[in-house]
Design a protein around this motif. Structure first.
Motif, PDB file in Angstrom:
ATOM      1  N   PRO A   1      -9.432   2.346  -6.668  1.00  0.00           N
ATOM      2  CA  PRO A   1     -10.871   2.008  -6.650  1.00  0.00           C
ATOM      3  C   PRO A   1     -11.294   1.361  -5.327  1.00  0.00           C
ATOM      4  O   PRO A   1     -12.385   1.618  -4.841  1.00  0.00           O
ATOM      5  N   LEU A   2     -10.414   0.534  -4.756  1.00  0.00           N
ATOM      6  CA  LEU A   2     -10.745  -0.105  -3.483  1.00  0.00           C
ATOM      7  C   LEU A   2     -10.856   0.925  -2.366  1.00  0.00           C
ATOM      8  O   LEU A   2     -11.776   0.889  -1.552  1.00  0.00           O
ATOM      9  N   ILE A   3      -9.919   1.854  -2.343  1.00  0.00           N
ATOM     10  CA  ILE A   3      -9.958   2.906  -1.323  1.00  0.00           C
ATOM     11  C   ILE A   3     -11.201   3.772  -1.514  1.00  0.00           C
ATOM     12  O   ILE A   3     -11.886   4.118  -0.550  1.00  0.00           O
ATOM     13  N   GLY A   4     -11.518   4.090  -2.763  1.00  0.00           N
ATOM     14  CA  GLY A   4     -12.714   4.888  -3.055  1.00  0.00           C
ATOM     15  C   GLY A   4     -13.985   4.209  -2.576  1.00  0.00           C
ATOM     16  O   GLY A   4     -14.848   4.839  -1.953  1.00  0.00           O
ATOM     17  N   TYR A   5     -14.112   2.916  -2.842  1.00  0.00           N
ATOM     18  CA  TYR A   5     -15.310   2.187  -2.415  1.00  0.00           C
ATOM     19  C   TYR A   5     -15.346   2.062  -0.888  1.00  0.00           C
ATOM     20  O   TYR A   5     -16.413   2.179  -0.278  1.00  0.00           O
TER      21      TYR A   5
ATOM     22  N   LEU B   1      -6.801  -1.937   4.021  1.00  0.00           N
ATOM     23  CA  LEU B   1      -6.085  -1.215   2.968  1.00  0.00           C
ATOM     24  C   LEU B   1      -4.949  -0.365   3.544  1.00  0.00           C
ATOM     25  O   LEU B   1      -3.839  -0.358   3.000  1.00  0.00           O
ATOM     26  N   LEU B   2      -5.224   0.328   4.621  1.00  0.00           N
ATOM     27  CA  LEU B   2      -4.176   1.151   5.230  1.00  0.00           C
ATOM     28  C   LEU B   2      -3.043   0.291   5.772  1.00  0.00           C
ATOM     29  O   LEU B   2      -1.858   0.624   5.620  1.00  0.00           O
ATOM     30  N   PHE B   3      -3.397  -0.827   6.361  1.00  0.00           N
ATOM     31  CA  PHE B   3      -2.383  -1.752   6.850  1.00  0.00           C
ATOM     32  C   PHE B   3      -1.559  -2.296   5.676  1.00  0.00           C
ATOM     33  O   PHE B   3      -0.344  -2.432   5.758  1.00  0.00           O
ATOM     34  N   THR B   4      -2.240  -2.585   4.567  1.00  0.00           N
ATOM     35  CA  THR B   4      -1.564  -3.086   3.373  1.00  0.00           C
ATOM     36  C   THR B   4      -0.566  -2.055   2.835  1.00  0.00           C
ATOM     37  O   THR B   4       0.535  -2.402   2.405  1.00  0.00           O
ATOM     38  N   LEU B   5      -0.952  -0.783   2.875  1.00  0.00           N
ATOM     39  CA  LEU B   5      -0.050   0.261   2.396  1.00  0.00           C
ATOM     40  C   LEU B   5       1.234   0.331   3.233  1.00  0.00           C
ATOM     41  O   LEU B   5       2.282   0.714   2.724  1.00  0.00           O
ATOM     42  N   LEU B   6       1.129  -0.041   4.494  1.00  0.00           N
ATOM     43  CA  LEU B   6       2.326  -0.049   5.349  1.00  0.00           C
ATOM     44  C   LEU B   6       3.364  -1.062   4.880  1.00  0.00           C
ATOM     45  O   LEU B   6       4.560  -0.906   5.148  1.00  0.00           O
ATOM     46  N   PHE B   7       2.907  -2.100   4.165  1.00  0.00           N
ATOM     47  CA  PHE B   7       3.848  -3.104   3.668  1.00  0.00           C
ATOM     48  C   PHE B   7       4.832  -2.508   2.658  1.00  0.00           C
ATOM     49  O   PHE B   7       5.894  -3.070   2.419  1.00  0.00           O
ATOM     50  N   ASN B   8       4.452  -1.376   2.057  1.00  0.00           N
ATOM     51  CA  ASN B   8       5.371  -0.699   1.139  1.00  0.00           C
ATOM     52  C   ASN B   8       6.620  -0.201   1.849  1.00  0.00           C
ATOM     53  O   ASN B   8       7.637   0.072   1.212  1.00  0.00           O
ATOM     54  N   LEU B   9       6.543  -0.052   3.158  1.00  0.00           N
ATOM     55  CA  LEU B   9       7.680   0.447   3.931  1.00  0.00           C
ATOM     56  C   LEU B   9       8.702  -0.641   4.246  1.00  0.00           C
ATOM     57  O   LEU B   9       9.793  -0.340   4.714  1.00  0.00           O
ATOM     58  N   ILE B  10       8.326  -1.881   3.999  1.00  0.00           N
ATOM     59  CA  ILE B  10       9.260  -2.986   4.259  1.00  0.00           C
ATOM     60  C   ILE B  10      10.317  -2.978   3.153  1.00  0.00           C
ATOM     61  O   ILE B  10       9.994  -3.096   1.968  1.00  0.00           O
ATOM     62  N   PRO B  11      11.591  -2.845   3.519  1.00  0.00           N
ATOM     63  CA  PRO B  11      12.623  -2.735   2.491  1.00  0.00           C
ATOM     64  C   PRO B  11      12.836  -4.030   1.695  1.00  0.00           C
ATOM     65  O   PRO B  11      13.183  -3.982   0.524  1.00  0.00           O
ATOM     66  N   LYS B  12      12.631  -5.171   2.304  1.00  0.00           N
ATOM     67  CA  LYS B  12      12.846  -6.431   1.590  1.00  0.00           C
ATOM     68  C   LYS B  12      11.587  -6.783   0.811  1.00  0.00           C
ATOM     69  O   LYS B  12      10.570  -7.167   1.385  1.00  0.00           O
ATOM     70  N   LYS B  13      11.671  -6.643  -0.496  1.00  0.00           N
ATOM     71  CA  LYS B  13      10.510  -6.885  -1.359  1.00  0.00           C
ATOM     72  C   LYS B  13      10.063  -8.346  -1.341  1.00  0.00           C
ATOM     73  O   LYS B  13       8.913  -8.649  -1.586  1.00  0.00           O
ATOM     74  N   LEU B  14      10.979  -9.246  -1.039  1.00  0.00           N
ATOM     75  CA  LEU B  14      10.643 -10.668  -0.964  1.00  0.00           C
ATOM     76  C   LEU B  14       9.608 -10.917   0.145  1.00  0.00           C
ATOM     77  O   LEU B  14       8.759 -11.781   0.020  1.00  0.00           O
ATOM     78  N   ILE B  15       9.676 -10.111   1.196  1.00  0.00           N
ATOM     79  CA  ILE B  15       8.711 -10.213   2.292  1.00  0.00           C
ATOM     80  C   ILE B  15       7.499  -9.314   2.023  1.00  0.00           C
ATOM     81  O   ILE B  15       6.354  -9.704   2.255  1.00  0.00           O
ATOM     82  N   ALA B  16       7.761  -8.126   1.506  1.00  0.00           N
ATOM     83  CA  ALA B  16       6.698  -7.134   1.328  1.00  0.00           C
ATOM     84  C   ALA B  16       5.668  -7.549   0.285  1.00  0.00           C
ATOM     85  O   ALA B  16       4.464  -7.365   0.488  1.00  0.00           O
ATOM     86  N   ILE B  17       6.105  -8.097  -0.841  1.00  0.00           N
ATOM     87  CA  ILE B  17       5.179  -8.411  -1.931  1.00  0.00           C
ATOM     88  C   ILE B  17       4.130  -9.446  -1.517  1.00  0.00           C
ATOM     89  O   ILE B  17       2.930  -9.215  -1.732  1.00  0.00           O
ATOM     90  N   PRO B  18       4.478 -10.576  -0.903  1.00  0.00           N
ATOM     91  CA  PRO B  18       3.425 -11.515  -0.489  1.00  0.00           C
ATOM     92  C   PRO B  18       2.449 -10.908   0.532  1.00  0.00           C
ATOM     93  O   PRO B  18       1.250 -11.151   0.456  1.00  0.00           O
TER      94      PRO B  18
END
Length: 196
Positions: free
Chosen positions: A4-8, A28-45
């Motif tokens: 919904p955020l991307i749509g708006y 939003l696009l920058f946020t999606l790049l965080f999915n590429l960080i392998p360490k979820k402890l860093i990526a999730i925040p």
């Protein structure tokens, strides 16, 4: 959750000429790049911060757009200046036929100096008398419909922008180059062009 955020954000990019869409889409696009960080402890925040930032930007955009729509209604008041209700091309043809310059007032719904000019200057009977004689008068909200296209044609990027052009779309004068014209300014300018 991001859909919904991307749509708006896409809607804002396409439909409304404000930076909110660009800011939100970039975040939003920058946020999606965080999915590429392998360490979820860093990526999730980081993901939560990016998501929150995007949501904040889009909420601000929604609030601003709602405000603008409400303010836009305030411009629908009777004025002494008679504005053309035809399309831009027809107004150019009329100006050519009547051998008159064209007065163009570009405004936006959120622009309080634009509203002040409309309420305090364009409603004045003497201003209307002189302007109606001297010009073909046009008034455009530069953020909707034909107003967007005409504003883009003249590279309008601040409001109000008040121009006088000829029937060939040559700029004769930018009345807002130094300040917003007042009642006496508009009468003087009208007399200047009605004597040509």
């Amino acid at each position: 959750m991001l859909s919904p955020l991307i749509g708006y954000a896409i809607y804002l990019l396409i439909a409304i000429p404000h930076v909110y869409g660009q800011m939100a889409m970039g975040t939003l696009l920058f946020t999606l790049l965080f999915n590429l960080i392998p360490k979820k402890l860093i990526a999730i925040p980081l993901y939560v911060i990016g998501f929150g930032g995007s949501a904040f930007i889009l909420t601000a955009a929604y609030t601003f757009n709602t405000f603008t729509e409400n303010e836009r209604l305030k411009f629908d008041i009777p004025t002494a200046v008679i504005f053309e209700t035809t399309d831009y091309q027809t107004a150019l043809e009329k100006a050519s036929k009547e051998e008159k310059p064209i007065f163009v007032d570009f405004y936006t719904g959120w622009c309080s100096p634009c509203l002040a000019f409309t309420k305090n200057v364009l409603t004045d009977e003497a201003v209307g008398l002189h302007m109606n004689e001297a010009f073909i008068n046009l008034k455009y909200d530069a953020e909707i419909d034909e107003g967007m296209k005409v504003a883009k044609r003249f590279k309008v990027d601040s409001y109000p922008t008040i121009l006088i052009i000829d029937a060939n779309e040559n700029l004769l004068e930018d009345l807002t180059e130094t300040r917003i014209p007042q009642r006496d300014d508009m009468i003087t300018v009208s007399k200047k062009y009605s004597s040509k």
